[in-house]
Write an enzyme that holds these catalytic residues in place. Structure first.
Site, PDB file in Angstrom:
ATOM      1  N   ASP A   1      12.630  66.319  42.143  1.00 21.57           N
ATOM      2  CA  ASP A   1      11.219  66.531  41.796  1.00 21.57           C
ATOM      3  C   ASP A   1      10.407  65.574  42.685  1.00 21.57           C
ATOM      4  OD1 ASP A   1       8.835  67.182  40.527  1.00 21.57           O
ATOM      5  OD2 ASP A   1       9.244  66.044  38.699  1.00 21.57           O
TER       6      ASP A   1
ATOM      7  N   ARG B   1      -1.007  70.997  28.233  1.00 21.62           N
ATOM      8  CA  ARG B   1      -0.552  70.167  29.366  1.00 21.62           C
ATOM      9  C   ARG B   1      -1.446  68.935  29.388  1.00 21.62           C
ATOM     10  NH1 ARG B   1       1.269  71.493  35.458  1.00 21.62           N
ATOM     11  NH2 ARG B   1       3.065  72.105  34.219  1.00 21.62           N
TER      12      ARG B   1
ATOM     13  N   GLN C   1      10.291  73.545  31.292  1.00 23.27           N
ATOM     14  CA  GLN C   1      10.936  73.461  32.597  1.00 23.27           C
ATOM     15  C   GLN C   1      12.451  73.307  32.439  1.00 23.27           C
ATOM     16  OE1 GLN C   1       9.312  73.485  35.827  1.00 23.27           O
ATOM     17  NE2 GLN C   1      11.446  73.901  36.300  1.00 23.27           N
TER      18      GLN C   1
ATOM     19  N   CYS D   1      11.692  71.721  40.444  1.00 17.81           N
ATOM     20  CA  CYS D   1      10.782  72.351  39.480  1.00 17.81           C
ATOM     21  C   CYS D   1       9.535  72.905  40.156  1.00 17.81           C
ATOM     22  CB  CYS D   1      10.408  71.355  38.390  1.00 17.81           C
ATOM     23  SG  CYS D   1       9.640  69.858  39.040  1.00 17.81           S
TER      24      CYS D   1
ATOM     25  N   HIS E   1       8.914  67.684  29.859  1.00 13.68           N
ATOM     26  CA  HIS E   1       8.545  69.027  30.313  1.00 13.68           C
ATOM     27  C   HIS E   1       9.626  69.996  29.792  1.00 13.68           C
ATOM     28  CE1 HIS E   1       6.537  72.035  32.472  1.00 13.68           C
ATOM     29  NE2 HIS E   1       6.748  71.681  33.716  1.00 13.68           N
TER      30      HIS E   1
ATOM     31  N   ARG F   1      11.016  80.564  34.590  1.00 18.31           N
ATOM     32  CA  ARG F   1      10.058  79.920  33.669  1.00 18.31           C
ATOM     33  C   ARG F   1       9.417  80.982  32.780  1.00 18.31           C
ATOM     34  NH1 ARG F   1       7.386  75.177  34.735  1.00 18.31           N
ATOM     35  NH2 ARG F   1       6.482  75.616  32.699  1.00 18.31           N
TER      36      ARG F   1
HETATM   37  N1  NVA Z   1       6.948  65.398  37.609  1.00 20.46           N
HETATM   38  C1  NVA Z   1       5.943  66.352  38.019  1.00 20.46           C
HETATM   39  C2  NVA Z   1       6.307  67.720  37.535  1.00 20.46           C
HETATM   40  C3  NVA Z   1       5.354  68.799  37.925  1.00 20.46           C
HETATM   41  C4  NVA Z   1       5.757  70.136  37.370  1.00 20.46           C
HETATM   42  C5  NVA Z   1       4.583  65.919  37.489  1.00 20.46           C
HETATM   43  O1  NVA Z   1       4.493  65.516  36.334  1.00 20.46           O
HETATM   44  O2  NVA Z   1       3.614  65.984  38.255  1.00 20.46           O
HETATM   45  N1   CP Z   2       6.950  73.327  37.497  1.00 23.31           N
HETATM   46  C1   CP Z   2       5.704  73.381  36.992  1.00 23.31           C
HETATM   47  O1   CP Z   2       5.439  73.073  35.833  1.00 23.31           O
HETATM   48  O2   CP Z   2       4.773  73.824  37.882  1.00 23.31           O
HETATM   49  P1   CP Z   2       3.201  73.778  37.672  1.00 23.31           P
HETATM   50  O3   CP Z   2       2.791  72.325  37.656  1.00 23.31           O
HETATM   51  O4   CP Z   2       2.633  74.521  38.844  1.00 23.31           O
HETATM   52  O5   CP Z   2       2.872  74.430  36.368  1.00 23.31           O
END
Ligand code: NVA
Ligand code: CP
Length: 307
Positions: free
Chosen positions: A223, A101, A131, A263, A128, A291
């Site tokens: 989101d 990540r 997701q 998400c 992602h 997930r």
């Molecule tokens: N668009 C959000 C998704 C989190 C799962 C982010 O990148 O923070």
């Molecule tokens: N949806 C998702 O990826 O959640 P987290 O950021 O908590 O992993």
């Protein structure tokens, strides 16, 4: 399937449906798969916080008989303490797969280039994929089909939206995107998804007005307005996105039984109201649960099958 899961763009539609059918089996018979990854270890390098991604990968790995090692920026300060190349080459000597990540998408690409074990994108600023796979699986599970179904994505054209565009286009699901000017999804992704959609006979459309985008939709998806790493823009974004909230008024323009997806994490009161998030239309926690199931299928495909 390829060695890595970097983007939905690199999966074939067969890969996607194979993952879904294995997910069905994993959900039906948990014990049958309880040792398939025995002796295997997954490393999780996280440069951003996480609830769902981290926990679902760790628990999923455990349920398949394997182990996981969580590495925050404290341990692996990717590209600062050590180059991505050296991290990839070292970890490949210890573990059987790596989830990353990160911020720049290029970091995932580079890690995968030098790792000899599979690399899974656990979210980058650009995409992602885990997701989006779980999301389309959830739609299929809830509505029993994908062809002819329309998902309306309302809000920021961000990483989640980019991956959903590829996943919907490949799986044959129509997608309407409603975003304010300047916050539309990546132009290359949008055009690419349109080409893919033409093959699967799905339709991809861009709107300014969220009320028009949700008209006739079977699923409404949103989101956060401010993604991780964009915190300095939060005040500006609250103003730009104020008409893009998923609330009761917006739902009154959609089908009565429309599914509401997010998400998560949600900023309740911003992109979605409590009333909608806690309504019978909302499937956000089933989506979060999926997930884990979908990622277990991905782990078996990437770590468990002989290449
Ligand atoms: N668009 C959000 C998704 C989190 C799962 C982010 O990148 O923070
Ligand atoms: N949806 C998702 O990826 O959640 P987290 O950021 O908590 O992993």
């Amino acid at each position: 399937m390829k060695k890595d899961l970097i983007s939905v763009a690199y999966l074939t539609d067969k890969d996607i449906f194979d993952i879904f059918s294995l997910t069905d089996k994993l959900k039906k018979n948990k014990t049958k798969y309880s040792k398939v990854l025995a002796g295997k270890t997954l490393a999780l390098i996280f440069q951003k916080p996480s609830n769902r991604t981290r926990v679902s990968f760790e628990v999923g790995m455990h349920q398949l008989g394997g182990d996981s090692v969580y590495l925050s920026s404290q341990e692996i300060n990717l590209g600062v303490r050590e180059s991505i190349e050296d991290v990839a080459k070292t970890l490949s000597r210890y573990v059987d797969g790596i989830v990353l990540r990160t911020f720049a998408h290029q970091n995932v690409v580079e890690l995968a280039k030098y790792a000899t074990v599979p690399v899974i994108n656990g979210l980058s600023d650009f995409s992602h994929p885990c997701q989006a796979l779980a999301d389309v699986y959830t739609v299929k599970e809830k509505l029993k089909k994908l062809k002819g179904i329309t998902l309306a994505y309302v809000g920021d054209g961000n990483n989640v939206c980019n991956s959903l565009l590829y996943a919907c286009a490949k799986a044959g699901l129509n997608m309407n995107v409603a975003s304010p000017k300047g916050y539309e999804p990546d132009g290359g992704v949008f055009e690419g998804a349109k080409v893919l959609a033409a093959k699967s006979k799905a339709k991809i459309n861009l709107f300014k007005n969220p009320l028009e985008a949700v008209k006739g939709a079977d699923v409404i998806y949103t989101d956060v307005w401010t993604s991780m790493g964009q915190e300095k823009e939060a005040a500006k974004r609250k103003k730009v996105f104020k008409d893009y909230q998923i609330n009761k008024h917006l739902l009154s323009f959609a089908k009565k039984n429309v599914l509401v997806m997010h998400c998560l994490p949600a900023h309740r009161g911003e992109e979605i109201t409590d009333e909608v998030m806690d309504s019978k239309n909302s499937v956000v926690f089933d989506q979060a649960e999926n997930r884990m199931h979908v990622q277990k299928a991905v782990l078996i495909k990437l770590l468990g099958e002989k290449k």
